[in-house]
Design a protein around this motif. Sequence first.
Motif, short mmCIF file in Angstrom:
data_model
loop_
_atom_site.label_atom_id
_atom_site.label_comp_id
_atom_site.label_asym_id
_atom_site.label_seq_id
_atom_site.Cartn_x
_atom_site.Cartn_y
_atom_site.Cartn_z
N PHE A 144 0.87 -1.29 -0.01
CA PHE A 144 0.19 0.03 0.01
C PHE A 144 0.97 1.43 0.03
O PHE A 144 0.56 2.14 -0.73
N GLU A 145 1.85 1.19 0.95
CA GLU A 145 2.87 2.32 0.94
C GLU A 145 3.53 2.69 -0.76
O GLU A 145 3.58 3.74 -1.10
N PHE A 146 3.76 1.71 -1.24
CA PHE A 146 4.26 1.67 -2.78
C PHE A 146 3.28 2.41 -3.61
O PHE A 146 3.95 3.06 -4.60
N VAL A 147 2.18 2.14 -3.57
CA VAL A 147 1.17 2.57 -4.42
C VAL A 147 0.49 3.92 -4.02
O VAL A 147 -0.24 4.51 -5.02
N THR A 148 0.74 4.45 -2.94
CA THR A 148 0.10 5.67 -2.68
C THR A 148 1.43 6.77 -2.73
O THR A 148 2.65 6.62 -2.62
N SER A 149 0.89 8.09 -2.96
CA SER A 149 1.83 9.03 -3.13
C SER A 149 2.42 9.61 -1.94
O SER A 149 3.61 10.45 -2.20
N TYR A 150 1.85 9.32 -0.88
CA TYR A 150 2.53 9.68 0.44
C TYR A 150 3.11 8.73 1.08
O TYR A 150 2.89 7.56 0.88
N ARG A 151 3.99 9.04 2.04
CA ARG A 151 4.50 7.93 3.07
C ARG A 151 3.69 7.85 4.27
O ARG A 151 3.72 8.81 5.11
#
Length: 137
Positions: A30-37
């Motif tokens: 999920f972290e990889f596919v979102t623009s935020y960390r």
Amino acid sequence: MAAFWENIFIETAARYSVVILCTIVFLAIFEFVTSYRNWQEIKKGNLAVAMATGGKIFGIATVFRYSIEHNDTLIESIGWGAFGFVLLLFGYFVFEFMTPTINTDEEIGKGNKAVGLISMLISVGLSFVIGASIGGD
């Protein structure tokens, strides 16, 4: 050795450990596919990201809850849990697609609590639908 693995305490610890590991892996995806960390934003106090991430965690846990309930082996539980995660991830992209006037990923990253709440509720709601459909027995 078979008696060792059939012990309910060992089986519970094994399933728990595997679900924790899968949750970490799935959150990394999920972290990889979102623009935020996620964790950086949560550390800064971004409640929208916290709600969206919490919904994802709850969704993953709910999918695994049903997966464990309906499957006898750890491998089957992992397989169905992973399939459920793929469906949750697909739901995330559908949510983004179904809201063309709102860039949900960007809004959550900016701290829009309303979008974060809806994202959380979508993850939670879909996890129950996915869980109810999980195979086994």
